[in-house]
Design an enzyme around this catalytic site. Structure first.
Site: not given
Ligand code: IMP
Length: 179
Positions: A45, A101-102, A105, A133, A154, A167
C-alpha cells in the site's frame, strides 16, 4: 466476487502533494543532514506514497528498502496476527530509519513492525503514515507523522487497494456500496 460499489473522492492528488511537501520539511528537521536515511516502505500500500516522499527528500542521501507484512488479504477486516511475508534486504543496526505506511487502522501492523525493527537497534527509527483512522485503534500506537486523519471509512487509491483493485487512482477515495 466483490459487491458493486462506487468511489467518492475524499482527498485530492493536489492535497496529498501539498501535505507530503510539508511533512518532508518535518522529516528533514528530525534526521541529521549529513547521514544516510533508510526509508522502509511497507508493501504494497505504501508504494506510491514512498515514491513521492523520497523525491521530496532529494537533497538527502536516501536508501529505499521494503518489508511486507500480512494485513487484510482480500477482505475488509483487519487480522490481529501480523506475519512478516518479506523482510528487509539491508541492515538497519546503527542507522537512521523512516518506516512508511499507507494507513494505521487497528495499529497492529505498524506496532508489530516497529517492535521488530527496533530490536535490530537502529540509531533512530521514526514512522510516517499517510492516513490514520484513530477511531479504529485497538492497540496504543501513534505514528510520528500523519498525512491525514480520516473517519472510519474504507478507502482506496494512491497505492491503497480494495481486493487488489484501485491502487492506481491518483487520489484517495472512499468505497460506497451500491447494493
Ligand atoms: P492495521 O494493522 O489494522 O493498522 O492495518 C493496517 C493495514 O490495513 C494497512 O496497511 C492497509 O493495508 C489495511 N487497511 C486499513 N484500512 C484500510 C482501508 O480503508 N482500505 C484498504 N486497506 C486498509
Amino acid at each position: 466476487m466483490s459487491r458493486p460499489y462506487v468511489i467518492d473522492q475524499m482527498i485530492s492528488a493536489k492535497e496529498i502533494a501539498a501535505r507530503i511537501e510539508a511533512l518532508s520539511k518535518e522529516i528533514r528537521k528530525t534526521f541529521p543532514a549529513g547521514e544516510r536515511l533508510v526509508v522502509v516502505g511497507l508493501l504494497r500500500g505504501s508504494f506510491i506514497f514512498i515514491a513521492d516522499l523520497v523525491r521530496e527528500l532529494q537533497d538527502r542521501e536516501v536508501e529505499v528498502d521494503f518489508l511486507e507484512a500480512s494485513s487484510y488479504g482480500n477482505a475488509m477486516e483487519s487480522s490481529r496476527e501480523v506475519r512478516i511475508l518479506k523482510d528487509l534486504r539491508g541492515e538497519i543496526g546503527g542507522r537512521n530509519v523512516l518506516v512508511v505506511e499507507d494507513i494505521v487502522d487497528t495499529g497492529y501492523t505498524l506496532s508489530h513492525v516497529v517492535a521488530l525493527l527496533k530490536s535490530r537497534e537502529p540509531k533512530q527509527l521514526k514512522t510516517i503514515a499517510l492516513l490514520d483512522k484513530p477511531s479504529r485503534r485497538e492497540v496504543d500506537f501513534r505514528a510520528d507523522w500523519i498525512g491525514f486523519e480520516i473517519p472510519d471509512e474504507f478507502v482506496v487509491g494512491y497505492g491503497i487497494d480494495y481486493a487488489q483493485s484501485n491502487r492506481n487512482l491518483p487520489y484517495i477515495g472512499k468505497v460506497r456500496f451500491t447494493d
